[in-house]
Design a protein around this motif. Sequence first.
Motif, PDB file in Angstrom:
ATOM      1  N   ARG A 141       0.933  -1.230  -0.100  1.00  0.00           N
ATOM      2  CA  ARG A 141       0.093   0.179  -0.251  1.00  0.00           C
ATOM      3  C   ARG A 141       0.852   1.179  -0.102  1.00  0.00           C
ATOM      4  O   ARG A 141       0.606   2.239  -0.589  1.00  0.00           O
ATOM      5  N   ALA A 142       1.848   1.102   0.712  1.00  0.00           N
ATOM      6  CA  ALA A 142       2.824   2.278   0.616  1.00  0.00           C
ATOM      7  C   ALA A 142       3.374   2.676  -0.692  1.00  0.00           C
ATOM      8  O   ALA A 142       3.540   3.742  -1.029  1.00  0.00           O
ATOM      9  N   GLU A 143       3.748   1.493  -1.334  1.00  0.00           N
ATOM     10  CA  GLU A 143       4.339   1.764  -2.724  1.00  0.00           C
ATOM     11  C   GLU A 143       3.275   2.451  -3.540  1.00  0.00           C
ATOM     12  O   GLU A 143       3.343   3.134  -4.551  1.00  0.00           O
ATOM     13  N   LEU A 144       2.130   1.775  -3.428  1.00  0.00           N
ATOM     14  CA  LEU A 144       0.916   2.441  -4.056  1.00  0.00           C
ATOM     15  C   LEU A 144       0.613   3.851  -3.969  1.00  0.00           C
ATOM     16  O   LEU A 144       0.317   4.651  -4.931  1.00  0.00           O
ATOM     17  N   SER A 145       0.800   4.409  -2.731  1.00  0.00           N
ATOM     18  CA  SER A 145       0.819   5.827  -2.300  1.00  0.00           C
ATOM     19  C   SER A 145       1.682   6.382  -3.042  1.00  0.00           C
ATOM     20  O   SER A 145       1.582   7.732  -3.351  1.00  0.00           O
ATOM     21  N   SER A 146       3.096   6.034  -3.096  1.00  0.00           N
ATOM     22  CA  SER A 146       4.183   6.681  -3.531  1.00  0.00           C
ATOM     23  C   SER A 146       3.902   6.945  -4.906  1.00  0.00           C
ATOM     24  O   SER A 146       4.264   7.910  -5.681  1.00  0.00           O
ATOM     25  N   PHE A 147       3.203   5.861  -5.640  1.00  0.00           N
ATOM     26  CA  PHE A 147       3.072   6.028  -6.955  1.00  0.00           C
ATOM     27  C   PHE A 147       2.219   7.160  -7.444  1.00  0.00           C
ATOM     28  O   PHE A 147       2.227   7.951  -8.321  1.00  0.00           O
ATOM     29  N   PHE A 148       1.208   7.236  -6.664  1.00  0.00           N
ATOM     30  CA  PHE A 148      -0.135   8.121  -6.796  1.00  0.00           C
ATOM     31  C   PHE A 148       0.071   9.366  -6.358  1.00  0.00           C
ATOM     32  O   PHE A 148      -0.594  10.510  -6.282  1.00  0.00           O
ATOM     33  N   GLY A 149       1.177   9.664  -5.296  1.00  0.00           N
ATOM     34  CA  GLY A 149       1.429  10.885  -4.789  1.00  0.00           C
ATOM     35  C   GLY A 149       0.551  11.271  -3.566  1.00  0.00           C
ATOM     36  O   GLY A 149       0.318  12.258  -3.175  1.00  0.00           O
ATOM     37  N   LYS A 150      -0.556  10.447  -3.221  1.00  0.00           N
ATOM     38  CA  LYS A 150      -1.625  10.320  -2.379  1.00  0.00           C
ATOM     39  C   LYS A 150      -1.661   9.082  -1.670  1.00  0.00           C
ATOM     40  O   LYS A 150      -1.302   7.956  -1.912  1.00  0.00           O
ATOM     41  N   GLU A 151      -2.001   9.425  -0.227  1.00  0.00           N
ATOM     42  CA  GLU A 151      -2.225   8.117   0.386  1.00  0.00           C
ATOM     43  C   GLU A 151      -3.520   7.254   0.086  1.00  0.00           C
ATOM     44  O   GLU A 151      -4.308   7.750  -0.270  1.00  0.00           O
ATOM     45  N   ILE A 152      -3.315   5.877  -0.279  1.00  0.00           N
ATOM     46  CA  ILE A 152      -4.123   5.029  -0.650  1.00  0.00           C
ATOM     47  C   ILE A 152      -4.786   4.366   0.634  1.00  0.00           C
ATOM     48  O   ILE A 152      -4.321   3.981   1.437  1.00  0.00           O
ATOM     49  N   SER A 153      -6.222   4.745   0.588  1.00  0.00           N
ATOM     50  CA  SER A 153      -6.945   4.436   2.019  1.00  0.00           C
ATOM     51  C   SER A 153      -6.846   2.865   2.216  1.00  0.00           C
ATOM     52  O   SER A 153      -7.121   2.043   1.035  1.00  0.00           O
ATOM     53  N   ARG A 154      -7.217   2.325   3.376  1.00  0.00           N
ATOM     54  CA  ARG A 154      -7.388   1.232   3.865  1.00  0.00           C
ATOM     55  C   ARG A 154      -8.767   0.787   3.281  1.00  0.00           C
ATOM     56  O   ARG A 154      -8.903  -0.305   2.898  1.00  0.00           O
ATOM     57  N   ASP A 155      -9.694   1.587   3.284  1.00  0.00           N
ATOM     58  CA  ASP A 155     -10.989   1.593   2.675  1.00  0.00           C
ATOM     59  C   ASP A 155     -10.994   1.123   1.164  1.00  0.00           C
ATOM     60  O   ASP A 155     -11.744   0.199   0.931  1.00  0.00           O
ATOM     61  N   LEU A 156     -10.217   1.812   0.490  1.00  0.00           N
ATOM     62  CA  LEU A 156     -10.194   1.382  -0.896  1.00  0.00           C
ATOM     63  C   LEU A 156      -9.578  -0.126  -1.082  1.00  0.00           C
ATOM     64  O   LEU A 156     -10.262  -0.757  -2.082  1.00  0.00           O
ATOM     65  N   ILE A 157      -8.650  -0.264  -0.404  1.00  0.00           N
ATOM     66  CA  ILE A 157      -7.997  -1.701  -0.438  1.00  0.00           C
ATOM     67  C   ILE A 157      -8.988  -2.651  -0.098  1.00  0.00           C
ATOM     68  O   ILE A 157      -9.103  -3.873  -0.683  1.00  0.00           O
ATOM     69  N   GLY A 158      -9.750  -2.254   0.962  1.00  0.00           N
ATOM     70  CA  GLY A 158     -10.794  -3.183   1.541  1.00  0.00           C
ATOM     71  C   GLY A 158     -11.778  -3.414   0.596  1.00  0.00           C
ATOM     72  O   GLY A 158     -12.179  -4.535   0.535  1.00  0.00           O
ATOM     73  N   HIS A 159     -12.054  -2.603  -0.225  1.00  0.00           N
ATOM     74  CA  HIS A 159     -13.134  -2.561  -1.227  1.00  0.00           C
ATOM     75  C   HIS A 159     -12.804  -3.511  -2.223  1.00  0.00           C
ATOM     76  O   HIS A 159     -13.692  -4.394  -2.636  1.00  0.00           O
ATOM     77  N   LEU A 160     -11.655  -3.360  -2.786  1.00  0.00           N
ATOM     78  CA  LEU A 160     -11.028  -4.464  -3.661  1.00  0.00           C
ATOM     79  C   LEU A 160     -10.855  -5.810  -3.344  1.00  0.00           C
ATOM     80  O   LEU A 160     -11.099  -6.541  -4.059  1.00  0.00           O
ATOM     81  N   ARG A 161     -10.416  -5.756  -2.167  1.00  0.00           N
ATOM     82  CA  ARG A 161     -10.381  -7.207  -1.479  1.00  0.00           C
ATOM     83  C   ARG A 161     -11.808  -7.680  -1.354  1.00  0.00           C
ATOM     84  O   ARG A 161     -11.898  -9.109  -1.431  1.00  0.00           O
ATOM     85  N   GLY A 162     -12.811  -7.027  -0.791  1.00  0.00           N
ATOM     86  CA  GLY A 162     -14.058  -7.466  -0.523  1.00  0.00           C
ATOM     87  C   GLY A 162     -14.782  -7.848  -2.017  1.00  0.00           C
ATOM     88  O   GLY A 162     -15.418  -8.980  -1.957  1.00  0.00           O
ATOM     89  N   ALA A 163     -14.468  -7.305  -3.225  1.00  0.00           N
ATOM     90  CA  ALA A 163     -14.808  -7.802  -4.258  1.00  0.00           C
ATOM     91  C   ALA A 163     -14.006  -8.885  -4.757  1.00  0.00           C
ATOM     92  O   ALA A 163     -14.255  -9.425  -6.129  1.00  0.00           O
ATOM     93  N   LYS A 164     -13.140  -9.396  -4.003  1.00  0.00           N
ATOM     94  CA  LYS A 164     -12.238 -10.466  -4.298  1.00  0.00           C
ATOM     95  C   LYS A 164     -11.457 -10.485  -5.907  1.00  0.00           C
ATOM     96  O   LYS A 164     -10.939 -11.284  -6.373  1.00  0.00           O
ATOM     97  N   LEU A 165     -11.059  -8.930  -5.889  1.00  0.00           N
ATOM     98  CA  LEU A 165     -10.189  -8.641  -7.208  1.00  0.00           C
ATOM     99  C   LEU A 165      -8.777  -8.784  -6.738  1.00  0.00           C
ATOM    100  O   LEU A 165      -7.834  -8.918  -7.573  1.00  0.00           O
ATOM    101  N   ILE A 166      -8.453  -8.412  -5.450  1.00  0.00           N
ATOM    102  CA  ILE A 166      -7.088  -8.454  -5.203  1.00  0.00           C
ATOM    103  C   ILE A 166      -7.151  -9.359  -3.627  1.00  0.00           C
ATOM    104  O   ILE A 166      -8.137  -9.690  -3.153  1.00  0.00           O
TER     105      ILE A 166
END
Length: 239
Positions: A141-166
Amino acid sequence: MAEAARKRRGRSDDHRSGDRLFDRELDHLPPDARWREWMHRVEATIFAASEPVTRETLARVVGKSCSIDLLIDDIREELRGRPYDLVAAAGGWKHLTRPAYADAIRSAFGTAVGDSGLAVDLTQSDVLVLMCIAYFQPITRAELSSFFGKEISRDLIGHLRGAKLIASGPRSPTPGAPYTYVTTKEFLLEFGLDTLRDLPDFEALEDAGLLSKEKLLAGDIIPGFEDIDDSGASIALDE
């Protein structure tokens, strides 16, 4: 114990005997009839499965000399005028309805349940993060945040995990050993990919203005991702 062992051996022998009785080769049939029966077996096996059916599984129902690829080609040709098709997905083959009938399926069931097996509501932010995970996995997640220049939220990651995409990948060798993220078989199914090798190449995405490899690797913000707020909460850009 001896009696139980004999029973287990008996069941095993019965299974092997039943397996021998199943005629894969169909040598008694004329070539055209043999090919037609193999087509039917393959299509029936894929139709009955809830997951993509692998080449190894299909090989159990046809003769050794049979080409699975040619069988699939002939089946797909016969399905050309039907509202569904056989598609390569997640390392196997699966029956999927054609996109032209998605609206009809949504009207009937409230979601396009037949097109990919999933009904995932993704914002533009979700898609961009998912795309980055797909190309750079395993990634933290830290590397993703570095890529985008903004913190990638745990909620966003959780949504993708909940959708079983990651899913969680191996721990990173960086300090703290954070979890990495990787895409899943459901990701391949949702986006109609057979393997990750089927992802569009960077040049095609750059030509479409959707991704800049140089900006990603430099940590610059991807166009269209500027509206993630400073708290790390994702904003639905397409709403």
